[in-house]
Design a protein around this motif. Structure first.
Motif, mmCIF file in Angstrom:
data_model
loop_
_atom_site.group_PDB
_atom_site.id
_atom_site.type_symbol
_atom_site.label_atom_id
_atom_site.label_comp_id
_atom_site.label_asym_id
_atom_site.label_seq_id
_atom_site.Cartn_x
_atom_site.Cartn_y
_atom_site.Cartn_z
ATOM 1 N N ASP A 192 -2.609 0.143 -3.808
ATOM 2 C CA ASP A 192 -2.100 -1.208 -3.992
ATOM 3 C C ASP A 192 -0.722 -1.065 -5.163
ATOM 4 O O ASP A 192 -1.264 -1.456 -6.046
ATOM 5 N N VAL A 238 -4.680 5.858 -2.447
ATOM 6 C CA VAL A 238 -3.644 5.209 -1.563
ATOM 7 C C VAL A 238 -4.113 3.959 -2.342
ATOM 8 O O VAL A 238 -5.286 3.684 -2.969
ATOM 9 N N THR A 278 0.897 -1.213 -0.207
ATOM 10 C CA THR A 278 0.197 -0.037 -0.297
ATOM 11 C C THR A 278 0.665 0.889 -0.385
ATOM 12 O O THR A 278 1.685 1.046 1.192
ATOM 13 N N THR A 316 0.518 5.471 -1.116
ATOM 14 C CA THR A 316 0.101 7.032 -0.914
ATOM 15 C C THR A 316 0.661 7.645 -2.780
ATOM 16 O O THR A 316 2.048 7.667 -2.380
#
Length: 117
Positions: A53, A51, A42, A44
């Motif tokens: 993956d 956000v 995860t 940002t």
């Protein structure tokens, strides 16, 4: 700003090996932020604050032409003096992407994010 590949692309693949960020993909190829970067799990996304993956395979941005993922393109800042895709493109179809304008500071911050610097 990021670079975009126009529909005048002849799919020669000269640009793909020149990209230090692995931001260029073949037509129809899925992409992820983690491809050839330090990103995993995860994260940002700088600028948007989304956000995501980093390992998720995303839908191709084009099924017809090579394409550049704007979230991975730094215009080669921190690597070269000019975008390498544009310098090797035989048909001049790697051009600034007006939809993704970023300052040099933002591009360098994106580079640091991609590589955990």
């Amino acid at each position: 700003m990021a670079i975009i590949i126009t529909d005048e692309c002849i799919n020669c693949d000269a640009c793909i090996s020149e990209c230090p960020n692995n931001a260029i993909y073949e037509p129809g190829e899925e992409w992820s932020y983690s491809d050839e970067t330090a990103l995993s799990g995860t994260v940002t996304v700088p600028g948007s604050g989304d956000v995501v993956d980093a390992d998720t395979e995303n839908e191709p941005l084009s099924d017809e032409f090579y394409y550049i993922v704007p979230g991975k393109c730094t215009e080669c800042k921190g690597f070269h003096d000019e975008p390498q895709c544009a310098s090797v493109c035989p048909v001049d179809c790697c051009v600034p992407d007006d939809a993704h304008q970023e300052s040099e500071e933002e591009l360098l911050a994106k580079k640091a994010w991609l590589y955990g610097e």
